[in-house]
Motif scaffolding. Structure first.
Motif, PDB file in Angstrom:
ATOM      1  N   GLU A 168     -51.428   3.974 -26.731  1.00  0.00           N
ATOM      2  CA  GLU A 168     -51.471   2.857 -27.517  1.00  0.00           C
ATOM      3  C   GLU A 168     -52.282   1.737 -26.683  1.00  0.00           C
ATOM      4  N   VAL A 169     -51.880   1.732 -25.293  1.00  0.00           N
ATOM      5  CA  VAL A 169     -52.382   0.783 -24.126  1.00  0.00           C
ATOM      6  C   VAL A 169     -53.974   0.912 -24.135  1.00  0.00           C
ATOM      7  N   LEU A 170     -54.425   2.233 -24.183  1.00  0.00           N
ATOM      8  CA  LEU A 170     -55.933   2.485 -24.003  1.00  0.00           C
ATOM      9  C   LEU A 170     -56.714   2.014 -25.125  1.00  0.00           C
ATOM     10  N   PRO A 171     -56.330   1.943 -26.448  1.00  0.00           N
ATOM     11  CA  PRO A 171     -57.227   1.502 -27.697  1.00  0.00           C
ATOM     12  C   PRO A 171     -56.980  -0.037 -27.555  1.00  0.00           C
ATOM     13  N   TYR A 172     -55.781  -0.471 -27.187  1.00  0.00           N
ATOM     14  CA  TYR A 172     -55.500  -1.929 -27.037  1.00  0.00           C
ATOM     15  C   TYR A 172     -56.597  -2.308 -26.091  1.00  0.00           C
ATOM     16  N   ASP A 173     -56.713  -1.909 -24.916  1.00  0.00           N
ATOM     17  CA  ASP A 173     -57.675  -2.419 -24.074  1.00  0.00           C
ATOM     18  C   ASP A 173     -59.024  -2.510 -24.252  1.00  0.00           C
ATOM     19  N   TRP A 174     -59.185  -1.075 -24.898  1.00  0.00           N
ATOM     20  CA  TRP A 174     -60.805  -0.880 -25.335  1.00  0.00           C
ATOM     21  C   TRP A 174     -61.235  -1.816 -26.282  1.00  0.00           C
ATOM     22  N   LEU A 175     -60.401  -2.109 -27.398  1.00  0.00           N
ATOM     23  CA  LEU A 175     -60.860  -3.181 -28.374  1.00  0.00           C
ATOM     24  C   LEU A 175     -61.024  -4.496 -27.693  1.00  0.00           C
ATOM     25  N   LYS A 176     -59.959  -4.832 -26.998  1.00  0.00           N
ATOM     26  CA  LYS A 176     -59.901  -6.306 -26.543  1.00  0.00           C
ATOM     27  C   LYS A 176     -61.207  -6.455 -25.355  1.00  0.00           C
ATOM     28  N   LYS A 177     -61.775  -5.466 -24.755  1.00  0.00           N
ATOM     29  CA  LYS A 177     -62.890  -5.516 -23.947  1.00  0.00           C
ATOM     30  C   LYS A 177     -63.835  -5.652 -24.829  1.00  0.00           C
ATOM     31  N   ALA A 178     -64.048  -5.201 -26.237  1.00  0.00           N
ATOM     32  CA  ALA A 178     -65.058  -5.442 -27.062  1.00  0.00           C
ATOM     33  C   ALA A 178     -65.039  -6.641 -27.958  1.00  0.00           C
ATOM     34  N   GLY A 179     -64.016  -7.339 -27.627  1.00  0.00           N
ATOM     35  CA  GLY A 179     -63.642  -8.621 -28.474  1.00  0.00           C
ATOM     36  C   GLY A 179     -62.821  -8.481 -29.725  1.00  0.00           C
ATOM     37  N   LEU A 180     -62.424  -7.406 -29.852  1.00  0.00           N
ATOM     38  CA  LEU A 180     -61.376  -6.990 -31.109  1.00  0.00           C
ATOM     39  C   LEU A 180     -60.090  -7.033 -30.533  1.00  0.00           C
ATOM     40  N   SER A 181     -59.149  -6.801 -31.589  1.00  0.00           N
ATOM     41  CA  SER A 181     -57.708  -6.478 -31.267  1.00  0.00           C
ATOM     42  C   SER A 181     -57.274  -5.749 -32.510  1.00  0.00           C
ATOM     43  N   PHE A 182     -55.902  -5.272 -32.147  1.00  0.00           N
ATOM     44  CA  PHE A 182     -55.111  -4.643 -33.269  1.00  0.00           C
ATOM     45  C   PHE A 182     -55.143  -5.250 -34.651  1.00  0.00           C
ATOM     46  N   LYS A 183     -55.240  -6.526 -34.828  1.00  0.00           N
ATOM     47  CA  LYS A 183     -55.773  -7.201 -36.044  1.00  0.00           C
ATOM     48  C   LYS A 183     -56.631  -6.834 -36.747  1.00  0.00           C
ATOM     49  N   ASP A 184     -57.736  -6.292 -35.962  1.00  0.00           N
ATOM     50  CA  ASP A 184     -58.882  -5.758 -36.656  1.00  0.00           C
ATOM     51  C   ASP A 184     -58.989  -4.460 -37.197  1.00  0.00           C
ATOM     52  N   VAL A 185     -57.776  -3.522 -37.059  1.00  0.00           N
ATOM     53  CA  VAL A 185     -57.652  -2.121 -37.528  1.00  0.00           C
ATOM     54  C   VAL A 185     -56.232  -2.234 -37.984  1.00  0.00           C
ATOM     55  N   GLN A 186     -56.107  -0.934 -38.457  1.00  0.00           N
ATOM     56  CA  GLN A 186     -54.731  -0.451 -39.213  1.00  0.00           C
ATOM     57  C   GLN A 186     -54.199   0.431 -38.419  1.00  0.00           C
ATOM     58  N   VAL A 187     -53.133   0.070 -37.582  1.00  0.00           N
ATOM     59  CA  VAL A 187     -52.627   0.874 -36.683  1.00  0.00           C
ATOM     60  C   VAL A 187     -51.345   1.676 -37.413  1.00  0.00           C
ATOM     61  N   ARG A 188     -51.499   3.093 -37.203  1.00  0.00           N
ATOM     62  CA  ARG A 188     -50.479   4.077 -37.963  1.00  0.00           C
ATOM     63  C   ARG A 188     -49.928   4.708 -36.609  1.00  0.00           C
ATOM     64  N   TYR A 189     -48.587   4.658 -36.722  1.00  0.00           N
ATOM     65  CA  TYR A 189     -47.735   5.264 -35.462  1.00  0.00           C
ATOM     66  C   TYR A 189     -47.146   6.914 -35.891  1.00  0.00           C
ATOM     67  N   PHE A 190     -47.378   7.810 -35.227  1.00  0.00           N
ATOM     68  CA  PHE A 190     -46.986   9.106 -35.381  1.00  0.00           C
ATOM     69  C   PHE A 190     -45.776   9.400 -34.011  1.00  0.00           C
ATOM     70  N   ASN A 191     -45.238  10.647 -34.800  1.00  0.00           N
ATOM     71  CA  ASN A 191     -44.037  10.984 -34.020  1.00  0.00           C
ATOM     72  C   ASN A 191     -44.315  12.145 -32.639  1.00  0.00           C
ATOM     73  N   THR A 192     -45.347  12.940 -33.101  1.00  0.00           N
ATOM     74  CA  THR A 192     -45.743  13.951 -32.014  1.00  0.00           C
ATOM     75  C   THR A 192     -47.356  14.346 -32.134  1.00  0.00           C
ATOM     76  N   SER A 193     -47.809  14.813 -31.040  1.00  0.00           N
ATOM     77  CA  SER A 193     -49.097  15.095 -30.860  1.00  0.00           C
ATOM     78  C   SER A 193     -49.701  15.962 -32.076  1.00  0.00           C
ATOM     79  N   PRO A 194     -49.094  17.383 -32.209  1.00  0.00           N
ATOM     80  CA  PRO A 194     -49.445  17.988 -33.070  1.00  0.00           C
ATOM     81  C   PRO A 194     -49.457  17.353 -34.580  1.00  0.00           C
TER      82      PRO A 194
END
Length: 361
Positions: A168-194
């Motif tokens: 979650e930290v990587l996309p947060y930082d990545w979007l922030k560098k591009a002038g965006l934030s999590f408010k610009d996307v719809q974040v969906r949380y999962f339980n496991t990698s598979p």
């Protein structure tokens, strides 16, 4: 289990990751009073399971994740690399990522190979935990469907990840560098990698931030999918992902146990670097739900690196992102790390350590 301090935590009725308030759960771990922990049935059953233990050995229970950053601890367990030092390493299987944090946070296990972000949350909440070594570096990838080629293309799209995770930290930082934030996307949380991989491949989400070997698997399985970031474009080479964390009562009362686990991890890294095919053959299927071919290709993106002393500044810098996301109240200092056990093991095993390809020194 080794001695531990199970007190100083608020009463918790459920640790299931399906609980919508799990962000609040991470914050609540620092409550005061006697601990009254009611674990879900699956976790209670896992805690009751016991493996074969050598007579006279100290048993230490640990939790782990699903990524290739855990390969070192998997090999240490499978090859019983702690036994020569009188320690039996036992895994407690956890149904979801949040359960890993739960068991470690409440003191049900003493050792965890855990994303640094989860460790930061627990430390901020008052859990007696410390980073003593690393697991793996790199390997966190943002993968998107056909038609998404940049951060700007992510506006209004769905992003799959895990809560309070390095993923979650990587996309947060990545979007922030591009002038965006999590408010610009719809974040969906999962339980496991598979679970998250299946959702992306099946078209349920537009992009994910996943760990190897699942990230590469997703990129290959969905037509037109591409890797938008592998983290190195943002953080540089050899950035930390998971770390070896221990509860400080264990560190204070039984430091030899901690040293035994660290030595086993360094030995495992040496063996993995020497014969990677053997290490992957031993873990694909049982630990990694992917093909040997896919795991071999992915392993190059997320190698094992136990000596991560040089990653302390990086982890502390990411704590600022964790604070901005609301997971921690303040950025910790260097006290979150205790490198002495690692340094003691290095000094006692210098010949082996000097042969390692990846290390701080």
């Amino acid at each position: 289990m080794c001695e531990r301090n199970g007190g100083a935590f608020a009463a918790l009725q459920s640790a299931s990751s399906s609980n919508p308030g799990r962000r609040d759960f991470l914050k609540s771990l620092g409550g005061t009073g006697a601990a009254v922990v009611v674990l879900p049935t699956a976790l209670a059953a896992a805690m009751g399971a016991s493996g074969t233990q050598a007579a006279g050995n100290t048993r230490v229970r640990a939790t782990h994740g699903a990524g290739l950053c855990n390969l070192g601890i998997f090999i240490a367990k499978e090859r019983q690399l702690t036994r020569s030092d009188g320690v039996d390493l036992e895994f407690v299987v956890t149904p979801t990522n949040t359960d890993i944090v739960t068991l470690f946070g409440v003191g049900a296990v003493d050792v965890s190979m855990i994303p640094y972000s989860n460790l930061l949350s627990l430390y901020d909440a008052g859990a007696p935990v410390a980073v003593v070594a690393g697991g793996g570096v790199n390997g966190c990838l943002i993968v998107a469907k056909e038609g998404i080629a940049s951060a700007a293309d992510m506006r209004g799209k769905t992003l799959g990840t895990f809560q309070a995770d390095t993923l979650e930290v990587l996309p947060y930082d990545w979007l922030k560098k591009a002038g965006l934030s999590f408010k610009d996307v719809q974040v969906r949380y999962f339980n496991t990698s598979p679970e998250m991989a299946q959702a992306f491949i099946g078209g349920a989400v537009d992009a994910i931030c996943a760990v190897e070997p699942y990230a590469s698997q997703c990129a290959a399985a969905r037509k037109g999918a591409r890797v938008l970031s592998d983290g190195t474009d943002l953080y540089g080479p050899q950035y930390a992902d998971c770390v070896l964390a221990v509860r400080t009562p264990l560190l204070q009362k039984q430091p030899a146990v901690v040293r035994a686990v660290i030595k086993a991890l360094l030995t495992a890294q040496s063996q993995i670097e020497s014969t990677p095919a053997a290490a992957l053959s031993q873990t694909v299927g049982s630990y990694y739900k992917t093909t040997l071919e896919a795991a071999t290709a992915a392993a190059r993106r997320q190698p094992v690196m136990v000596d991560q002393r040089n990653q302390a500044p990086f982890i502390l810098a990411r704590a600022q992102s964790m604070k901005e996301m609301g997971y921690i109240k303040k950025v910790p200092g260097a006290g979150i790390f205790d490198w002495k056990p690692l340094e003691d093991v290095i000094a006692a095993n210098k010949t082996m350590f000097d042969t390692l390809k990846l290390k701080s020194a």
